[in-house]
Design a protein around this motif. Structure first.
Motif, mmCIF file in Angstrom:
data_model
loop_
_atom_site.group_PDB
_atom_site.id
_atom_site.type_symbol
_atom_site.label_atom_id
_atom_site.label_comp_id
_atom_site.label_asym_id
_atom_site.label_seq_id
_atom_site.Cartn_x
_atom_site.Cartn_y
_atom_site.Cartn_z
ATOM 1 N N PRO A 195 0.835 -1.206 0.000
ATOM 2 C CA PRO A 195 0.000 0.000 0.000
ATOM 3 C C PRO A 195 0.867 1.253 0.000
ATOM 4 C CG PRO A 195 0.162 -0.868 2.228
ATOM 5 C CD PRO A 195 0.924 -1.813 1.346
ATOM 6 N N ARG A 196 0.464 2.247 -0.774
ATOM 7 C CA ARG A 196 1.252 3.473 -0.897
ATOM 8 C C ARG A 196 1.010 4.442 0.254
ATOM 9 N NH1 ARG A 196 -0.010 2.288 -6.338
ATOM 10 N NH2 ARG A 196 1.797 2.329 -7.745
ATOM 11 N N PHE A 197 -0.175 4.324 0.886
ATOM 12 C CA PHE A 197 -0.539 5.250 1.952
ATOM 13 C C PHE A 197 -1.535 4.559 2.870
ATOM 14 C CE2 PHE A 197 -3.006 6.015 -1.903
ATOM 15 C CZ PHE A 197 -4.306 5.810 -1.447
ATOM 16 N N SER A 198 -1.821 5.200 3.993
ATOM 17 C CA SER A 198 -2.749 4.627 4.960
ATOM 18 C C SER A 198 -4.118 4.407 4.331
ATOM 19 C CB SER A 198 -2.877 5.559 6.166
ATOM 20 O OG SER A 198 -3.815 5.054 7.091
ATOM 21 N N GLY A 199 -4.635 3.196 4.464
ATOM 22 C CA GLY A 199 -5.945 2.873 3.911
ATOM 23 C C GLY A 199 -5.918 2.462 2.461
ATOM 24 N N ASP A 200 -4.745 2.449 1.836
ATOM 25 C CA ASP A 200 -4.637 2.060 0.426
ATOM 26 C C ASP A 200 -4.915 0.566 0.279
ATOM 27 O OD1 ASP A 200 -4.188 2.306 -2.271
ATOM 28 O OD2 ASP A 200 -1.997 2.301 -2.132
ATOM 29 N N THR A 201 -5.261 0.159 -0.959
ATOM 30 C CA THR A 201 -5.528 -1.247 -1.230
ATOM 31 C C THR A 201 -4.243 -2.069 -1.133
ATOM 32 O OG1 THR A 201 -5.235 -0.829 -3.588
ATOM 33 C CG2 THR A 201 -7.487 -0.735 -2.711
ATOM 34 N N LEU A 202 -4.397 -3.386 -1.037
ATOM 35 C CA LEU A 202 -3.265 -4.297 -0.921
ATOM 36 C C LEU A 202 -3.152 -5.156 -2.175
ATOM 37 C CD1 LEU A 202 -3.815 -5.549 2.755
ATOM 38 C CD2 LEU A 202 -2.294 -3.738 1.971
ATOM 39 N N PRO A 203 -1.990 -5.757 -2.407
ATOM 40 C CA PRO A 203 -1.855 -6.687 -3.536
ATOM 41 C C PRO A 203 -2.855 -7.829 -3.413
ATOM 42 C CG PRO A 203 0.288 -6.168 -2.573
ATOM 43 C CD PRO A 203 -0.740 -5.605 -1.648
ATOM 44 N N ASP A 204 -3.348 -8.300 -4.533
ATOM 45 C CA ASP A 204 -4.377 -9.344 -4.500
ATOM 46 C C ASP A 204 -3.812 -10.753 -4.491
ATOM 47 O OD1 ASP A 204 -6.636 -7.750 -4.352
ATOM 48 O OD2 ASP A 204 -6.729 -7.450 -6.516
ATOM 49 N N SER A 205 -2.995 -11.071 -5.472
ATOM 50 C CA SER A 205 -2.545 -12.456 -5.647
ATOM 51 C C SER A 205 -1.330 -12.769 -4.791
ATOM 52 C CB SER A 205 -2.205 -12.707 -7.117
ATOM 53 O OG SER A 205 -1.003 -12.021 -7.458
ATOM 54 N N PRO A 206 -1.063 -14.047 -4.510
ATOM 55 C CA PRO A 206 0.132 -14.430 -3.750
ATOM 56 C C PRO A 206 1.428 -13.963 -4.421
ATOM 57 C CG PRO A 206 -1.407 -16.260 -3.822
ATOM 58 C CD PRO A 206 -1.948 -15.219 -4.744
ATOM 59 N N VAL A 207 1.497 -14.015 -5.758
ATOM 60 C CA VAL A 207 2.699 -13.559 -6.454
ATOM 61 C C VAL A 207 2.889 -12.056 -6.236
ATOM 62 C CG1 VAL A 207 3.742 -13.186 -8.725
ATOM 63 C CG2 VAL A 207 2.678 -15.382 -8.185
ATOM 64 N N SER A 208 1.804 -11.305 -6.341
ATOM 65 C CA SER A 208 1.886 -9.859 -6.108
ATOM 66 C C SER A 208 2.322 -9.559 -4.677
ATOM 67 C CB SER A 208 0.527 -9.202 -6.386
ATOM 68 O OG SER A 208 0.172 -9.328 -7.743
ATOM 69 N N ALA A 254 1.526 1.931 16.812
ATOM 70 C CA ALA A 254 0.705 2.984 16.200
ATOM 71 C C ALA A 254 -0.481 2.380 15.454
ATOM 72 C CB ALA A 254 1.557 3.812 15.243
ATOM 73 N N TRP A 255 -0.257 1.250 14.800
ATOM 74 C CA TRP A 255 -1.320 0.616 14.026
ATOM 75 C C TRP A 255 -2.492 0.217 14.926
ATOM 76 C CZ3 TRP A 255 -1.190 -4.827 11.387
ATOM 77 C CH2 TRP A 255 -2.211 -4.902 10.446
ATOM 78 N N TYR A 256 -2.173 -0.442 16.049
ATOM 79 C CA TYR A 256 -3.244 -0.877 16.949
ATOM 80 C C TYR A 256 -3.846 0.294 17.719
ATOM 81 C CZ TYR A 256 -2.103 -5.741 15.997
ATOM 82 O OH TYR A 256 -1.909 -6.942 15.375
ATOM 83 N N GLN A 257 -3.045 1.313 17.963
ATOM 84 C CA GLN A 257 -3.572 2.500 18.645
ATOM 85 C C GLN A 257 -4.690 3.125 17.821
ATOM 86 O OE1 GLN A 257 -0.646 5.535 19.453
ATOM 87 N NE2 GLN A 257 -1.850 6.423 21.093
ATOM 88 N N GLU A 258 -4.533 3.139 16.487
ATOM 89 C CA GLU A 258 -5.577 3.664 15.608
ATOM 90 C C GLU A 258 -6.845 2.817 15.688
ATOM 91 O OE1 GLU A 258 -3.987 3.876 11.696
ATOM 92 O OE2 GLU A 258 -2.628 5.539 12.136
ATOM 93 N N GLN A 259 -6.693 1.558 16.079
ATOM 94 C CA GLN A 259 -7.843 0.659 16.198
ATOM 95 C C GLN A 259 -8.446 0.689 17.603
ATOM 96 O OE1 GLN A 259 -7.020 -3.319 14.596
ATOM 97 N NE2 GLN A 259 -5.333 -2.476 13.413
ATOM 98 N N GLY A 260 -7.902 1.520 18.475
ATOM 99 C CA GLY A 260 -8.436 1.634 19.829
ATOM 100 C C GLY A 260 -7.959 0.563 20.785
ATOM 101 N N ILE A 261 -6.896 -0.139 20.416
ATOM 102 C CA ILE A 261 -6.344 -1.181 21.296
ATOM 103 C C ILE A 261 -5.291 -0.549 22.200
ATOM 104 C CG2 ILE A 261 -5.004 -3.331 21.364
ATOM 105 C CD1 ILE A 261 -6.415 -4.131 18.776
ATOM 106 N N GLU A 262 -5.385 -0.818 23.495
ATOM 107 C CA GLU A 262 -4.532 -0.162 24.474
ATOM 108 C C GLU A 262 -3.072 -0.572 24.305
ATOM 109 O OE1 GLU A 262 -7.159 -1.977 25.066
ATOM 110 O OE2 GLU A 262 -8.565 -0.982 26.439
ATOM 111 N N THR A 263 -2.193 0.345 24.710
ATOM 112 C CA THR A 263 -0.751 0.124 24.588
ATOM 113 C C THR A 263 -0.295 -1.076 25.401
ATOM 114 O OG1 THR A 263 -0.436 2.499 24.273
ATOM 115 C CG2 THR A 263 1.509 1.212 24.851
ATOM 116 N N ASP A 264 -0.901 -1.301 26.573
ATOM 117 C CA ASP A 264 -0.445 -2.405 27.427
ATOM 118 C C ASP A 264 -0.725 -3.763 26.784
ATOM 119 O OD1 ASP A 264 -3.182 -2.004 27.761
ATOM 120 O OD2 ASP A 264 -3.188 -2.766 29.808
#
Length: 688
Positions: free
Chosen positions: A435-448, A533-543
């Protein structure tokens, strides 16, 4: 006390569009903070920003500071007077600064001694005395990377300043900034209302400017543009994928937005749509129209700053402007197709990726080798991954990508299709940067996925391998973005890959050119550290994240499964008590680590509570082992949560550090067994 609304506006030349919103928000925050620091209360504050103005509107602002008593403590009495009772230099200097004699000071007795003290009545200052300096301070603190000077002015600012207005209700507050004296005159629209606007009252600001063809509210202009674009899309039975950054930029370019549409020659649609879209968006700030299935239409919307009586003239002008830009893209595309991607590989040797890490061709070869290894682990076709990796950077040598760097990868996919490469290979080339930026799509196939992972890992391992770790906000190789992308691909595509293994494969592709001996551990810590940072955006606590990090699982997918399990465990009623018990166990074992290695001896279990704990551990041990084999971490922690009562009973009724060494060591072994079961998933002792 008098309260009224305050308007502060500076009128300028056209401000930088990409940072206008940020400047407006910062100006408002700085003015608000200044008023708070000056102890002037107010109801609310908001910013206004357009191409030629920055303004702050403060509602319900006090006119006068409250009078207050200020206590000034001086030196200790023993240091303030000599043996004869005469004031010392310390006392004299302190008193002089306050405009009093030492004898005028009172004395303050505390537990630590007696001090000179003076209480002064400070009269509150009025807003006109405070505001000019406050505004000057706020403007000088704006987040502007580079100031400019104009004419004979000695006062730098981001753009030349033409007007200054500081209006409190209907009262003009005198002051001067940038050589401009405050007045009640504002700039109207540059074309529709070039003459100055007289503002009678602060509360009339928005309506007064609207009459002068200026929508001062940034968000209102933005919404006006969005609504216009929506009407255009509906009229053409099409959709407009609105780029938020582009929308902000266009909003910052106009004061009276009018949305129009124009067309371009259908023949240009033979060029890949990505190149055309980038040309329209990046160069001209246009909004392309697409069909419901994503095909580009020969129509675009644009925003003008003029409400013309003859809009067709504006439309024709924009159509004339876009034609040569699209013609360039068409020329580049047709020229590039005359040479295959494979034939461009040798030219990659002429472009340096990084001095110590070699050329782009070296990088492409490393990506190919690593992508092949990753593909094998994913059960994908290794030869496709290798080929895609080898060709992944070839489009960087095409004229199209040299002119429009943002379409790299995407153009590689189109050129690979033209070269009759396998579809899997072409798709992987196009997806390598995702993904090029936050929220961007991901590669589809296993080779990609294999190629995208290989590209990111090669950069991470290579740059860390030569000791060029990112510091502060300096990250020239975008390693943080690469790490987050790597994690997202592994977790969201559910790829059971071990980072430690992948890093080993990557290191092998570099041969002996890496100089950092700690590269593997550093890359692991850096990548897994991005989870915070990734989980913090999801509301998961640091501990929760720390509990899993402490176990250092090296598979991102496995890491995520543990996070979900610990998050669920933390919601259980027994979680808090078990976390506290684990912390207690950890502390005991840390102090007696050398005594806790032996297995539990059933014959030495004398207390009922320790017998119960041993029996429950034995029964739970097999359940945990079965759940761990299935990687069902949630079930593991649910099983362990059932130990809550027997663990509490053990600590309530059993003396762990018994005088009898054999009993003590056996109880420590029992706690070690308990601790080991919990640590199989995470260290819950760090949970709050």
């Amino acid at each position: 006390m008098r309260q009224d609304d305050l308007l502060v506006e500076i009128g300028t030349e056209e401000l930088p569009p990409k940072t206008l919103r940020k400047l407006g928000q910062a100006f408002c925050e700085l003015i608000s903070n200044g008023l708070n620091k000056a102890e002037l209360t107010f109801t609310d504050s908001r910013f206004y920003a357009s191409p030629r103005r920055l303004a702050v509107y403060v509602s319900g602002l006090d006119y006068l500071q409250q009078d207050k008593t200020v206590e000034k403590r001086g030196p200790a009495v023993r240091a303030a007077f000599d043996d004869e009772g005469n004031p010392t230099k310390a006392a004299q200097g302190w008193a002089k600064g306050l405009g009093i004699a030492p004898a005028d000071a009172d004395r303050l007795k505390t537990d630590k001694g007696e001090w000179l003290v003076y209480q002064a009545e400070v009269k509150g200052q009025a807003l006109p005395e405070l505001l000019p300096a406050l505004v000057k301070s706020a403007l000088s603190a704006l987040p502007v990377p580079k100031m400019m000077r104009w004419g004979n002015s000695e006062h730098p600012f981001i753009r030349p300043v033409h007007t200054l207005c500081m209006l409190y209700g209907d009262q003009l507050i005198a002051g001067e900034l940038f050589g401009i004296k405050a007045s009640q005159q504002l700039q109207g629209h540059r074309f529709h209302h070039p003459q100055p606007v007289e503002l009678k009252q602060a509360s009339d600001y928005v309506s007064c400017l609207k009459e002068a063809y200026v929508i001062a509210d940034f968000d209102q202009r933005r919404n006006t543009i969005q609504q216009g674009l929506q009407r255009v899309a509906e009229a053409h039975n099409a959709k407009i994928e609105v780029d938020e950054d582009l929308l902000d930029e266009v909003t910052a370019l106009v004061e009276w937005p009018v949305v129009l549409t124009a067309e371009f020659d259908k023949d240009f649609l033979q060029v890949p749509k990505e190149a055309l879209i980038y040309t329209m968006k990046g160069d001209q700030k246009y909004f392309p129209l697409l069909t419901s299935d994503g095909q580009l239409l020969p129509v675009f919307a644009f925003v003008t700053n003029i409400d013309s009586k003859d809009p067709e003239q504006i439309v024709n002008g924009n159509e004339r402007v876009i034609r040569p830009r699209l013609a360039d893209a068409e020329f580049f595309f047709n020229t590039d197709k005359k040479q295959s991607l494979e034939s461009r590989l040798d030219s990659l040797e002429t472009v340096l990726f990084q001095k110590q890490l070699g050329s782009l061709k070296d990088k492409a070869q490393r990506i190919a080798s690593l992508a092949q290894s990753v593909a094998r682990e994913l059960g994908a076709e290794p030869k496709f991954a290798y080929r895609a990796g080898l060709l992944s950077k070839a489009d960087l040598m095409t004229q199209m990508v040299m002119e429009f760097p943002e379409v790299q990868g995407t153009m590689g996919e189109h050129y690979a299709i033209h070269d009759s490469e396998h579809t899997e290979i072409a798709t992987a080339i196009g997806a390598q940067y995702l993904p090029r930026f936050s929220g961007d799509t991901l590669p589809d196939s296993p080779v990609s996925c294999a190629v995208a992972l290989a590209d990111k890992l090669d950069t991470l391992v290579g740059i860390f391998g030569i000791g060029q770790l990112p510091k502060g906000d300096k990250d020239p190789f975008a390693l943080r973005r690469a790490a987050i992308g790597l994690l997202r691909i592994c977790v969201e595509k559910k790829l059971a890959l071990d980072l430690a293994v992948l890093i080993d494969h990557s290191m092998d592709t570099f041969g002996d050119i890496l100089t950092n001996k700690n590269v593997k551990q550093q890359v692991l810590e850096f990548v897994l550290g991005r989870f915070r940072a990734w989980y913090q955006e999801q509301g998961i606590e640091t501990d929760v994240v720390q509990a899993v990090l402490s176990r250092q699982p090296t598979s991102p997918l496995d890491f995520d499964a543990r996070i979900r399990a610990v998050q669920h465990f933390k919601s259980l009623d027994s979680a808090l008590a078990l976390a506290a018990a684990n912390k207690r166990v950890a502390n005991i074992l840390a102090k007696n680590a050398h005594e806790s290695k032996a297995p539990v001896n059933p014959d030495l279990l004398s207390e009922k509570a320790e017998v119960d704990l041993a029996q429950h551990l034995q029964r739970t041990e097999q359940d945990v082992a079965d759940a761990m084999a299935r990687l069902d971490y949630k079930l593991v922690l649910e099983k362990l949560s059932a130990l809550h009562q027997v663990v509490d009973d053990f600590f309530d009724q059993v003396m762990v550090m018994a005088e009898d060494e054999r009993l003590r060591n056996n109880r420590l072994a029992l706690l070690q067994k308990l601790r080991s079961l919990f640590l199989q998933v995470a260290d819950i002792s760090v949970l709050n």
